[in-house]
Design a protein around this motif. Structure first.
Motif, PDB file in Angstrom:
ATOM      1  N   ALA A 211      -8.418 -40.044  32.002  1.00  0.00           N
ATOM      2  CA  ALA A 211      -8.745 -39.010  32.988  1.00  0.00           C
ATOM      3  C   ALA A 211      -9.715 -39.534  34.038  1.00  0.00           C
ATOM      4  O   ALA A 211      -9.563 -39.257  35.237  1.00  0.00           O
ATOM      5  N   MET A 212     -10.706 -40.303  33.619  1.00  0.00           N
ATOM      6  CA  MET A 212     -11.702 -40.800  34.572  1.00  0.00           C
ATOM      7  C   MET A 212     -11.115 -41.855  35.508  1.00  0.00           C
ATOM      8  O   MET A 212     -11.497 -41.934  36.684  1.00  0.00           O
ATOM      9  N   CYS A 213     -10.188 -42.654  35.009  1.00  0.00           N
ATOM     10  CA  CYS A 213      -9.509 -43.612  35.888  1.00  0.00           C
ATOM     11  C   CYS A 213      -8.657 -42.878  36.922  1.00  0.00           C
ATOM     12  O   CYS A 213      -8.625 -43.263  38.099  1.00  0.00           O
ATOM     13  N   LEU A 214      -7.984 -41.818  36.489  1.00  0.00           N
ATOM     14  CA  LEU A 214      -7.218 -40.992  37.424  1.00  0.00           C
ATOM     15  C   LEU A 214      -8.139 -40.390  38.483  1.00  0.00           C
ATOM     16  O   LEU A 214      -7.810 -40.367  39.682  1.00  0.00           O
ATOM     17  N   LEU A 215      -9.302 -39.910  38.037  1.00  0.00           N
ATOM     18  CA  LEU A 215     -10.269 -39.320  38.967  1.00  0.00           C
ATOM     19  C   LEU A 215     -10.763 -40.357  39.969  1.00  0.00           C
ATOM     20  O   LEU A 215     -10.919 -40.067  41.160  1.00  0.00           O
ATOM     21  N   GLY A 216     -11.002 -41.583  39.507  1.00  0.00           N
ATOM     22  CA  GLY A 216     -11.461 -42.649  40.398  1.00  0.00           C
ATOM     23  C   GLY A 216     -10.430 -43.003  41.453  1.00  0.00           C
ATOM     24  O   GLY A 216     -10.767 -43.171  42.636  1.00  0.00           O
TER      25      GLY A 216
ATOM     26  N   HIS B 251      -9.289 -33.175  35.475  1.00  0.00           N
ATOM     27  CA  HIS B 251     -10.236 -32.172  34.983  1.00  0.00           C
ATOM     28  C   HIS B 251      -9.623 -31.346  33.850  1.00  0.00           C
ATOM     29  O   HIS B 251     -10.321 -30.994  32.884  1.00  0.00           O
ATOM     30  N   ILE B 252      -8.338 -31.028  33.954  1.00  0.00           N
ATOM     31  CA  ILE B 252      -7.673 -30.267  32.881  1.00  0.00           C
ATOM     32  C   ILE B 252      -7.643 -31.085  31.589  1.00  0.00           C
ATOM     33  O   ILE B 252      -7.870 -30.562  30.492  1.00  0.00           O
ATOM     34  N   MET B 253      -7.361 -32.395  31.726  1.00  0.00           N
ATOM     35  CA  MET B 253      -7.367 -33.269  30.548  1.00  0.00           C
ATOM     36  C   MET B 253      -8.752 -33.305  29.901  1.00  0.00           C
ATOM     37  O   MET B 253      -8.879 -33.227  28.673  1.00  0.00           O
ATOM     38  N   LEU B 254      -9.796 -33.405  30.716  1.00  0.00           N
ATOM     39  CA  LEU B 254     -11.151 -33.462  30.179  1.00  0.00           C
ATOM     40  C   LEU B 254     -11.568 -32.133  29.544  1.00  0.00           C
ATOM     41  O   LEU B 254     -12.323 -32.106  28.570  1.00  0.00           O
ATOM     42  N   ALA B 255     -11.045 -31.021  30.102  1.00  0.00           N
ATOM     43  CA  ALA B 255     -11.447 -29.699  29.614  1.00  0.00           C
ATOM     44  C   ALA B 255     -10.741 -29.315  28.314  1.00  0.00           C
ATOM     45  O   ALA B 255     -11.380 -28.809  27.385  1.00  0.00           O
ATOM     46  N   PHE B 256      -9.427 -29.563  28.239  1.00  0.00           N
ATOM     47  CA  PHE B 256      -8.629 -28.963  27.168  1.00  0.00           C
ATOM     48  C   PHE B 256      -8.075 -29.950  26.143  1.00  0.00           C
ATOM     49  O   PHE B 256      -7.361 -29.545  25.228  1.00  0.00           O
ATOM     50  N   THR B 257      -8.347 -31.237  26.291  1.00  0.00           N
ATOM     51  CA  THR B 257      -7.838 -32.211  25.329  1.00  0.00           C
ATOM     52  C   THR B 257      -8.977 -33.108  24.836  1.00  0.00           C
ATOM     53  O   THR B 257     -10.054 -33.145  25.435  1.00  0.00           O
ATOM     54  N   PHE B 258      -8.688 -33.795  23.756  1.00  0.00           N
ATOM     55  CA  PHE B 258      -9.601 -34.818  23.256  1.00  0.00           C
ATOM     56  C   PHE B 258      -8.985 -36.207  23.401  1.00  0.00           C
ATOM     57  O   PHE B 258      -9.327 -37.131  22.676  1.00  0.00           O
ATOM     58  N   TRP B 259      -8.054 -36.311  24.356  1.00  0.00           N
ATOM     59  CA  TRP B 259      -7.473 -37.620  24.637  1.00  0.00           C
ATOM     60  C   TRP B 259      -8.572 -38.555  25.130  1.00  0.00           C
ATOM     61  O   TRP B 259      -9.608 -38.122  25.633  1.00  0.00           O
ATOM     62  N   ASN B 260      -8.300 -39.833  25.002  1.00  0.00           N
ATOM     63  CA  ASN B 260      -9.274 -40.820  25.466  1.00  0.00           C
ATOM     64  C   ASN B 260      -9.665 -40.529  26.922  1.00  0.00           C
ATOM     65  O   ASN B 260      -8.816 -40.575  27.813  1.00  0.00           O
ATOM     66  N   PRO B 261     -10.935 -40.215  27.182  1.00  0.00           N
ATOM     67  CA  PRO B 261     -11.340 -39.798  28.536  1.00  0.00           C
ATOM     68  C   PRO B 261     -11.271 -40.919  29.574  1.00  0.00           C
ATOM     69  O   PRO B 261     -11.377 -40.643  30.766  1.00  0.00           O
ATOM     70  N   TRP B 262     -11.090 -42.161  29.132  1.00  0.00           N
ATOM     71  CA  TRP B 262     -10.948 -43.250  30.096  1.00  0.00           C
ATOM     72  C   TRP B 262      -9.748 -43.018  31.005  1.00  0.00           C
ATOM     73  O   TRP B 262      -9.781 -43.342  32.192  1.00  0.00           O
TER      74      TRP B 262
END
Length: 465
Positions: free
Chosen positions: A354-359, A341-352
């Motif tokens: 963060a979402m894989c980590l979330l999964g 969630h921090i990656m999705l909120a504060f960075t523009f890194w490839n969201p894949w």
């Protein structure tokens, strides 16, 4: 060779088919005691909840279309998820009772499948008639059937696959549920576009027709429920087996006896899941607006949590069973989710990433958290504990879904992600507290599998003495 009429008469009279009574074996696919027949039953069980899970996230897959065609804001849109959760604040306690004492497993499954179908029809009719309150009513009816159908599905699994196969069966059912959610995320936008091409314009009628087409999966699941009821009735007569029971014994007075550890598990559950499901409900537009993804790309990445969960849930279940250390696994899952969630909120890194980590974290937490309830409450209170846990989870989801929509309307996605991160932080605080409470009280929540097995053997030996 016995005729079909003779075989049906024998079943109605509670006798085995003529072929069996004459010593001639039935074909493997028709014999309830054979693997081929049980695999057929397993396939029907898995598809039993496919329609429910497919249609649950119809709003998430069509968020842009729903808000545009129905002219609603995000808070109103998220109310579609809240209305699904409201009936399950209560039905988590009574769903098992209705199956055990009122309807029976077979009629209960059919009735709850009908609620799912009727709810989806009302939902679609609300869109066609441009009546948003009717869509909300449809989601409420849909919710009455959805969660209770999952209880019925598990009851069938226990009835047919007791013993070593049961964990694998539960894993396969969960995988099929996640496949239903994944297919929905990736196909409903395409269905909407095809209906749009057919009708020549966008609008509430196009949305309603698309939702009706999605509802075909619910009808398919209802057909599976009908066939499964027939096969279960047939097996009951041939094998003289009892009708399945949920095993749930609900006594609300038991709540006062719940330990601090159990209340901390409840807090972990609520604070964690409210940062996952409402996020997925709003995720598609988030990826379109922040990361400039196309609608198809946004749907694909928004479904990755379910894609990963489908194969990984059985794997993590096996791993946690073999290793133990449940609290440690939960801490890892919560920290990983917070990182995502921090990656999705504060960075523009490839969201894949963060979402894989979330999964991965979502799959791991489910396998490590829910079994802990059985370690901290007596067996006769398990039904109440799990019912209460599901009840407050649905209450949390209903409230947070509306709150998330209001935050997004007034503050935007950054504040929404900070809000979700705060919820995960509360979950992390609760799991750290659980670790120390368990440590100082000598609990077995974080024991290795080997140590836990030794303690269980000692307890059994003491009872025998």
């Amino acid at each position: 060779m016995a005729t079909m009429e003779e075989e049906e008469e024998a079943l109605l009279e509670g006798e085995p088919p003529a072929e069996a009574s004459e010593g001639k074996p039935m074909p493997a696919l028709c014999d309830p005691s054979r693997l081929a027949h049980r695999l057929l039953v397993l396939a029907l069980m898995c598809f039993l909840g496919f329609g429910s899970y497919f249609c649950y996230d119809n709003p998430a897959a069509l968020q842009t279309q729903v808000q545009r065609d129905m002219k609603v804001n995000t808070a109103q849109f998220m109310a579609l998820y809240a209305w699904y959760s409201w009936p399950n604040v209560v039905l988590c306690f009574f769903g098992g009772f209705l199956i055990d004492r009122v309807f029976g497993i077979r009629w209960g499954t059919i009735i709850f499948s009908c609620f799912v179908c009727i709810g989806q029809v009302i939902f679609a009719m609300g869109a066609i008639s441009n009546t948003f309150w009717l869509m909300e009513a449809g989601r409420f009816v849909f919710g009455i059937g959805g969660e209770s159908l999952a209880v019925a599905q598990n009851t069938y699994a226990v009835s047919w696959f007791k013993g070593k196969e049961l964990n694998l069966v539960f894993g396969l059912q969960l995988s099929m549920a996640r496949i239903g959610s994944t297919v929905n995320m990736n196909i409903m936008g395409w269905v909407y576009s095809k209906v749009q091409d057919l009708l020549g314009s966008t609008g509430h009628t196009t949305l309603g027709v698309a939702l009706f087409i999605g509802g075909v999966t619910c009808i398919f699941s209802l057909i599976c429920a009908l066939i499964l009821a027939y096969l279960d009735k047939r097996a009951e007569k041939i094998l003289c087996k009892e009708q399945g029971k949920t095993g749930e014994v609900i006594k609300l007075t038991d709540v006062k006896d719940f330990s601090l550890s159990l209340w901390l598990i409840f807090i972990i559950c609520v604070c964690y899941y409210v940062a996952v499901f409402p996020f997925i409900g709003l995720g598609k537009v988030f990826f379109i607006e922040k990361f400039k993804f196309s609608s198809q790309e946004a749907s694909a990445i928004n479904s990755i949590v379910y894609v990963i969960s489908a194969p990984m849930s059985p794997v993590f279940g096996f791993l946690v069973d073999r290793v133990g250390k449940n609290i440690t696994w939960v801490i890892c899952a919560v920290v990983t989710t917070l990182t995502a969630h921090i990656m999705l909120a504060f960075t523009f890194w490839n969201p894949w990433v963060a979402m894989c980590l979330l999964g991965v974290a979502y799959s791991l937490l489910a396998c490590a958290l829910w079994p802990m309830v059985a370690f901290v409450v007596p067996e006769h209170q398990l039904g109440t504990a799990y019912g209460f846990m599901q009840s407050i989870q649905n209450l949390g989801l209903a409230i947070i879904s509306i709150a998330a929509g209001m935050i997004l309307d007034s503050r935007g996605y950054l504040f929404l992600e900070i809000f979700f991160s705060a919820c995960v932080c509360l979950s992390l605080i609760a799991v750290v507290m659980l670790y120390f409470v368990n440590y100082f009280r000598g609990g077995d929540l974080n024991l290795s599998a080997k140590k836990r097995e030794k303690l269980q053997k000692l307890a059994v030996d003491e009872k025998e003495i």
